[in-house]
Each structure stands twice: as C-alpha cells, then as structure tokens.
Design an enzyme around this catalytic site. Structure first.
Site, PDB file in Angstrom:
ATOM      1  N   ASP A 106       1.364  36.923  38.147  1.00 14.10           N
ATOM      2  CA  ASP A 106       2.725  37.331  38.486  1.00 14.10           C
ATOM      3  C   ASP A 106       3.622  36.955  37.319  1.00 14.10           C
ATOM      4  OD1 ASP A 106       2.103  38.297  41.055  1.00 14.10           O
ATOM      5  OD2 ASP A 106       2.333  36.316  41.943  1.00 14.10           O
ATOM      6  N   ASP A 122       2.639  44.401  43.028  1.00 12.73           N
ATOM      7  CA  ASP A 122       3.409  43.994  44.210  1.00 12.73           C
ATOM      8  C   ASP A 122       4.559  44.963  44.462  1.00 12.73           C
ATOM      9  OD1 ASP A 122       1.752  41.757  44.356  1.00 12.73           O
ATOM     10  OD2 ASP A 122       3.181  40.455  43.312  1.00 12.73           O
TER      11      ASP A 122
END
Length: 152
Positions: A106, A122
């Site tokens: 991320d 995401d």
C-alpha cells in the site's frame, strides 16, 4: 481494461517499493495525500492480519466467480460488464502481491483524515463496489417502475 488496471497497480507498487521503502514519505498534494510505503498482511484496513492463504483462496474464488459471470452472463449489459471487470482487476492486483510477497503493498496515504494507506487495486475494488451497488439500485428501481406501469 483489466490488463491495464492490473498493470498500473503493479507498476505503481513497484515504484512505491523502489522509492519509498522502508519508511520514506513523499507529499503528492501537501496536507491532502502523501505516498508512504506500507505492507498489509490483512484484508481491507489491515484487518485480520496473518491469514495469507485464506485471503488468497477466498479472493481467488470471488475473482473467478466474477470472471465467470462476467463472460457468461454480463456481456449484454456494458455497465455491469465494466463494473465486474474493475472489481476483478482489483482482486487480481492484490492476489499477485499476496502470492509473490506474502503481503499487499500500500502507498496512498490521505493525510487530511485518519484513514488507512491503500493502493490502486483497493481503489478498483472500492469503485467497482460503488458502481455495482449503483447498478443494482438502478436495476431494482427500473424493474419496480416497469411493474407499476403494467399494474396500471
């Protein structure tokens, strides 16, 4: 479209790891969004960390189900077809990380709120889900209006 989303996701994760690992941060829009490397071993928002193979199996099953439905049933509705494609792309992008790395990279950190760090996959899953909900609501109201018209 799916190949482009997965490729963009993987390229941006590679760049994040190359330039931000282990703990560097770069402002993208100062006071709004920064890029910060993070490793997520859980699902959304790092929940349920440590279930790597369970997440891989569940996500793969969902992605396969979406792809099957997409190519067998959804071709006649462009909105649903693209929505499912975006959802599957996000799932595939994160599965790739889980299989090869054991975690998901991320790197997008909204600094204007206290929120989880996330990635392009995401975003695809979130936008695909919003679009799917909108599609289902639209379809439901469309059928309701047709039913009311027939009853009159």
């Amino acid at each position: 479209m799916m190949i482009m989303i997965v490729a963009f996701d993987q390229i941006t994760k590679y760049i994040a790891k190359s330039y931000l690992y282990p703990d560097k941060a770069k402002d993208f829009i100062k006071g709004f969004i920064e890029f910060r490397y993070a490793e997520n071993t859980g699902v959304a928002f790092s929940l349920f960390s440590g279930g790597r193979w369970i997440f891989i199996i569940l996500t793969a099953a969902v992605a396969i189900g979406i792809l099957f439905y997409m190519f067998k049933k959804a071709q006649n509705n462009l909105w649903l077809y693209w929505t499912l494609g975006v959802l599957a792309s996000g799932a595939i992008g994160n599965i790739i990380d889980r299989v090869y790395l054991g975690y998901v990279i991320d790197f997008i950190n909204p600094t204007f709120v206290d929120f989880a760090v996330f990635n392009i996959a995401d975003c695809a899953v979130t936008l695909g889900t919003i679009s799917l909900i909108a599609y289902l609501l639209f379809d439901m109201f469309k059928k309701e209006n047709k039913k009311e018209s027939k009853d009159e």
